[in-house]
Scaffold this motif. Structure first.
Motif, short mmCIF file in Angstrom:
data_model
loop_
_atom_site.label_atom_id
_atom_site.label_comp_id
_atom_site.label_asym_id
_atom_site.label_seq_id
_atom_site.Cartn_x
_atom_site.Cartn_y
_atom_site.Cartn_z
N ARG A 128 0.80 -1.22 0.00
CA ARG A 128 0.00 0.00 0.00
C ARG A 128 0.84 1.28 0.00
N ASP A 129 2.15 1.12 -0.04
CA ASP A 129 3.03 2.29 -0.05
C ASP A 129 3.18 2.81 -1.48
N PRO A 130 2.69 4.01 -1.78
CA PRO A 130 2.78 4.53 -3.15
C PRO A 130 4.21 4.76 -3.61
N ALA A 131 5.17 4.78 -2.69
CA ALA A 131 6.55 5.04 -3.06
C ALA A 131 7.32 3.77 -3.40
N ARG A 132 6.69 2.61 -3.30
CA ARG A 132 7.43 1.37 -3.56
C ARG A 132 7.89 1.33 -5.02
N ASP A 133 9.10 0.81 -5.23
CA ASP A 133 9.65 0.74 -6.58
C ASP A 133 10.17 -0.65 -6.92
N ASP A 134 9.81 -1.63 -6.11
CA ASP A 134 10.26 -3.00 -6.34
C ASP A 134 9.05 -3.91 -6.20
N GLU A 135 8.79 -4.73 -7.22
CA GLU A 135 7.61 -5.59 -7.19
C GLU A 135 7.84 -6.91 -6.47
N GLN A 136 9.03 -7.10 -5.88
CA GLN A 136 9.29 -8.33 -5.15
C GLN A 136 8.61 -8.28 -3.78
N PRO A 137 7.77 -9.26 -3.43
CA PRO A 137 7.07 -9.22 -2.14
C PRO A 137 8.05 -9.38 -0.98
N VAL A 138 7.72 -8.76 0.13
CA VAL A 138 8.55 -8.90 1.33
C VAL A 138 8.01 -9.99 2.24
N GLU A 139 6.78 -10.43 2.02
CA GLU A 139 6.21 -11.50 2.84
C GLU A 139 6.33 -12.83 2.09
N ARG A 140 6.08 -13.94 2.84
CA ARG A 140 6.08 -15.25 2.20
C ARG A 140 4.97 -16.10 2.79
N TYR A 141 4.64 -17.19 2.08
CA TYR A 141 3.48 -18.01 2.41
C TYR A 141 3.92 -19.46 2.58
N LEU A 142 3.55 -20.03 3.73
CA LEU A 142 3.98 -21.38 4.09
C LEU A 142 2.75 -22.25 4.32
N LEU A 143 2.76 -23.44 3.73
CA LEU A 143 1.70 -24.42 3.93
C LEU A 143 2.32 -25.68 4.51
N GLN A 144 1.88 -26.11 5.70
CA GLN A 144 2.37 -27.32 6.33
C GLN A 144 1.23 -28.34 6.41
N LEU A 145 1.51 -29.58 6.07
CA LEU A 145 0.50 -30.63 6.12
C LEU A 145 1.09 -31.87 6.80
N TRP A 146 0.22 -32.60 7.52
CA TRP A 146 0.59 -33.91 8.04
C TRP A 146 -0.68 -34.73 8.23
N PRO A 147 -0.59 -36.06 8.13
CA PRO A 147 -1.79 -36.90 8.28
C PRO A 147 -2.33 -36.85 9.70
N GLU A 148 -3.66 -36.97 9.81
CA GLU A 148 -4.32 -36.98 11.11
C GLU A 148 -5.26 -38.17 11.21
N PRO A 149 -5.32 -38.84 12.37
CA PRO A 149 -6.23 -39.97 12.52
C PRO A 149 -7.69 -39.55 12.65
N ALA A 150 -7.93 -38.35 13.20
CA ALA A 150 -9.30 -37.86 13.41
C ALA A 150 -9.30 -36.35 13.31
N PRO A 151 -10.41 -35.76 12.87
CA PRO A 151 -10.44 -34.30 12.72
C PRO A 151 -10.41 -33.59 14.06
N ARG A 152 -9.78 -32.42 14.08
CA ARG A 152 -9.76 -31.54 15.24
C ARG A 152 -10.29 -30.18 14.82
N GLY A 153 -10.72 -29.42 15.79
CA GLY A 153 -11.24 -28.09 15.50
C GLY A 153 -10.16 -27.17 14.93
N PRO A 154 -10.59 -26.11 14.28
CA PRO A 154 -9.63 -25.17 13.69
C PRO A 154 -8.89 -24.38 14.76
#
Length: 252
Positions: A128-154
Motif C-alpha cells: 500500500r506504499d505509493p513510493a514502492r519501486d520493487d515488485e518483489q514481495p517482502v512477505e512469504r506463504y507457508l503451507l504445512q501438512l501432516w496426516p491426522e487420525p481424526a479431525p480436530r477443531g480449527p
C-alpha cells in the motif's frame, strides 16, 4: 519432510489450495468459517488462502510432514484445520490461474493443513506504499501438512491488523446475529463496543494510539452493513470510512 517451493499469482487478496479429494470437501463448519465470512482459509470446491497483498506474484513453500509440527511463537498470522487431501493437491493462483506448486502428500486422506503468512503485515504495508519501486514481495506463504487420525477443531492466530480483518469474520457474523435485538442504528455502537470487549488486545493498541488496529473492528461493522444492506439504514456510515474509524477510536 518433503518440500516444494514456487511462485503463484495472487489477486483479490487470494490464492487457492485445490484439494483433489474426490468430492470429500470440508464444510465451512469443519474449517471454523461462516458463509460469506472468510478467515485465512475458507471452504469451497477448493480452499481460499488469503494473501497480505491485493495482487502480484507471491512465494509459496509447501511442507509435508509425517506428524504434527509445533507452531513457531513468532508467527502472527496462522489458520489451520483438518480436511481431506488427495495426492493431486496443488496450490495455484486466484481462479486456478498461472503456475502451480505441488502438495506432495504420499497418500490421500485426512490431513491437518496449516497456512502461515510470514511478515504479512510488512507485506501489506509495503503493497500500500505509493513510493514502492520493487515488485518483489517482502512477505512469504507457508503451507504445512501432516496426516491426522481424526479431525480436530480449527486454530487461528491473528495478532496483526491485516490478518485480523479476515480472521474476525466468523466472530463478526455471530456477534451481529447475537445483537439482532438492538434496534438500528443504535446496533452499530453496541456492536463496536462488544467487539472491543471481545478483543481487549485490539482495544489496548487503539488506546495507545496505534490506529492500524481499527482494521479488525471495521470487519465487524462491515458484517452489520452486509446484513442490513437491503434496509438502507446505514447508507451514510457505509460510505464514511473515516467516520467509522473515528467511532471505533472513540469507543476504545
Amino acid at each position: 519432510m518433503i518440500t516444494r517451493t514456487g511462485t503463484v499469482s495472487a489477486d483479490y487478496s487470494q490464492i487457492e489450495l485445490h484439494l483433489d479429494c474426490d468430492g470429500e470437501e470440508p464444510s465451512a463448519a469443519d474449517l471454523g468459517a461462516v458463509e460469506n465470512s472468510p478467515g485465512l482459509v475458507n471452504a469451497g470446491d477448493w480452499l481460499t488462502l488469503t494473501t497480505a497483498r491485493q495482487y502480484g506474484q507471491v512465494p509459496v513453500e509447501v511442507q509435508v510432514h509425517l506428524g504434527a509440527v509445533p507452531l513457531d511463537p513468532a508467527w502472527d498470522a496462522v489458520h489451520e484445520a483438518s480436511m481431506p487431501v488427495g495426492v493431486g493437491a496443488t496450490v495455484v493462483g486466484w481462479a486456478g490461474e498461472g503456475d502451480a506448486v505441488e502438495v506432495p502428500v504420499p497418500a490421500a486422506g485426512l490431513h491437518r493443513v496449516r497456512f502461515v503468512v510470514v511478515d504479512g503485515q510488512a507485506g501489506s504495508d509495503w503493497f500500500r506504499d505509493p513510493a514502492r519501486d520493487d515488485e518483489q514481495p517482502v512477505e512469504r506463504y507457508l503451507l504445512q501438512l501432516w496426516p491426522e487420525p481424526a479431525p480436530r477443531g480449527p486454530h487461528v492466530v491473528a495478532t496483526v491488523p491485516w490478518a485480523q480483518y479476515w480472521a474476525f469474520g466468523p466472530d463478526a457474523a455471530r456477534l451481529v446475529a447475537a445483537l439482532a435485538h438492538v434496534p438500528d442504528p443504535e446496533r452499530l455502537v453496541a456492536l463496536v463496543d462488544a467487539a472491543l470487549v471481545a478483543h481487549p488486545d485490539v482495544a489496548a493498541h487503539l488506546r495507545a494510539g496505534d490506529e492500524t488496529y481499527t482494521t479488525g473492528i471495521v470487519r465487524y461493522a462491515q458484517e452489520l452493513f452486509r446484513e442490513t444492506y437491503a434496509m438502507g439504514v446505514y447508507v451514510e456510515q457505509r460510505a464514511d470510512h473515516e467516520g467509522l474509524r473515528r467511532l471505533i477510536r472513540s469507543r476504545a
